[in-house]
Design a protein around this motif. Sequence first.
Motif, PDB file in Angstrom:
ATOM      1  N   ASN A 209       1.286  -1.292  -0.048  1.00 39.85           N
ATOM      2  CA  ASN A 209      -0.147  -0.355  -0.098  1.00 39.85           C
ATOM      3  C   ASN A 209       0.963   1.124  -0.112  1.00 39.85           C
ATOM      4  N   TYR A 329      -0.110  -2.036  -8.599  1.00 40.22           N
ATOM      5  CA  TYR A 329      -0.862  -1.142  -8.565  1.00 40.22           C
ATOM      6  C   TYR A 329      -0.891  -1.835  -9.893  1.00 40.22           C
ATOM      7  N   PRO A 333      -5.315   3.768  -8.290  1.00 41.34           N
ATOM      8  CA  PRO A 333      -6.188   3.736  -7.015  1.00 41.34           C
ATOM      9  C   PRO A 333      -6.839   4.898  -6.615  1.00 41.34           C
ATOM     10  N   THR A 334      -7.588   4.679  -6.219  1.00 40.66           N
ATOM     11  CA  THR A 334      -8.738   5.729  -5.166  1.00 40.66           C
ATOM     12  C   THR A 334      -8.002   6.593  -4.701  1.00 40.66           C
ATOM     13  N   SER A 336      -8.542   9.910  -1.286  1.00 43.73           N
ATOM     14  CA  SER A 336      -9.502  10.104  -0.327  1.00 43.73           C
ATOM     15  C   SER A 336      -8.927  10.788   0.154  1.00 43.73           C
ATOM     16  N   SER A 382      -5.792   9.559   2.144  1.00 44.07           N
ATOM     17  CA  SER A 382      -5.907   7.689   1.584  1.00 44.07           C
ATOM     18  C   SER A 382      -5.865   6.871   0.733  1.00 44.07           C
ATOM     19  N   ILE A 383      -4.389   6.089   0.383  1.00 49.29           N
ATOM     20  CA  ILE A 383      -4.614   6.072  -0.974  1.00 49.29           C
ATOM     21  C   ILE A 383      -5.497   4.097  -0.991  1.00 49.29           C
ATOM     22  N   GLU A 384      -5.923   4.053  -2.275  1.00 47.29           N
ATOM     23  CA  GLU A 384      -6.519   2.815  -2.178  1.00 47.29           C
ATOM     24  C   GLU A 384      -5.371   1.468  -2.019  1.00 47.29           C
ATOM     25  N   ALA A 385      -5.718   0.440  -1.750  1.00 50.54           N
ATOM     26  CA  ALA A 385      -4.828  -0.397  -1.218  1.00 50.54           C
ATOM     27  C   ALA A 385      -4.586  -1.558  -2.171  1.00 50.54           C
TER      28      ALA A 385
END
Length: 485
Positions: A209, A329, A333-334, A336, A382-385
């Motif tokens: 991540n 990846y 990724p999303t 937020s 926050s970065i999507e895993a």
Amino acid sequence: MVLNPFFTQGTSSEQNLVQSLINEQLRMYGVDIYYIPRKYMTENTVIREVVQSKFDSALPIEAYVDNYDAYSGAGDVLSKFGIESKDEVRLIISRERYENYITPLIQGQANIKLSTRPKGGDLIWFPLDDRLYEIKDIEYAKPYYQLQNLYVYELYCELFRYQDEVIDTGIDDIDNELLGDETDGLTDDGINTIQGYTQTLTMVGNAVNATAIVGIITSGGVRSFTITNRGGGYGMVPTVQVSSAPTGGVTAVGIASMIGGIQVCNLNANPRLQSVQRVDVSNPGSGYTVAPSVTFSTTDGTGVGAAATANIGDNIVGIVTITNSGGGYITNPTISFTNEIFKTGVTTVSATATSIVSTAGTITNIYLTNAGLGYSVAPTISIEAPVSSSNALDFAFNEIVTGSTSNVTARVRSWNSITNVLEISNVSGSFSVGETLTGSTSGATKTLRTIDKTIDNDPFADNFNIESAADSILDFSEHNPFGMP
């Protein structure tokens, strides 16, 4: 009667004696080789051209090296198409040994055209120099009918040039021959023996991540850019030029993203030309009291018409700093932002961002699509895993890999566990980006990130120079190379 009647000529006992003496001499003065018969998997029925071959059995037999002094053939040849090794060897094998040992083992096997004698196209593994040779010609009548019979085959063999054949005999010394000393397909003398068509796949690494941190800009930062005209005809991504901030401020930086396949007054008639899709914020800058102007420029002089405006605000998210680029990846990724404390009395707009994922599956950059509004302290990003089905095992040379969704198969030529680059050949179809490739013997599973089918540019060849020169005269990549009417 011309021949002496008191001496026999061509009786089976004499012929068997000569054959036995020859067999014994081959065992005394010869070397052990492996005879590898060619299996014809597919063939062009019109001109009888072999499309795909397979070598999956190797049979030991003794042979005498006829050219004892040195290699025969033309040696190493330097041409406009690269360096080729024309080394040849002449090997003598026993006719009886071939017919009594090799023929019964391959007779009746599917896709083997001839089993009663050696044939051109079959391979010989010569252990003394650890190289594969291809049989080019067979001399079957030398010596010529001694005692009215033939006893040996003389094989004229040339250094084998790999061209997408499957080599899987189960003998490591043979199957690994194409790797050479440096696992790059080179022989001991540096000659490339791999000529077959290969593909380079970049696989996704282990899932890790990514993390990042942000700050805030308290006054006069660029929140976002709004495209007012996409323009067209851009042969490269244009540089976004934002007018300078007032004294004491920091000039903002924008990053353009492109879109193709749209027509803007015929500016994109060439499919390689694009328009500006959007502009993201790389650095919001600071100190702006009025919205800065935005222009676009390219170093190659292509493109015209793109225009955008900047939107400024206070208490916005600043530069995003990546603290861990992560891994594994496949898609972007999303991103937020968590609003923790807002400035009292100000309507807050949450920031949004987009990421850039490298071919290795790591995050290289995070750009703001909107820097938000009303932050009194920096939010948490926050970065999507990543989701990856890869394991820590390594692909093995020459094993078969199979795609999980496409069911396409291929042979492994090389695997680099550091760069996650997999080179394959004998591809049965088209792999799909994002699917999992599984090794048949190693058990390795890796997710496919990118596919590169570009043919390697041989530095000794003029192919790419010729193509570049031709494109300057007439570029057939255009829809209409003679111009728009």
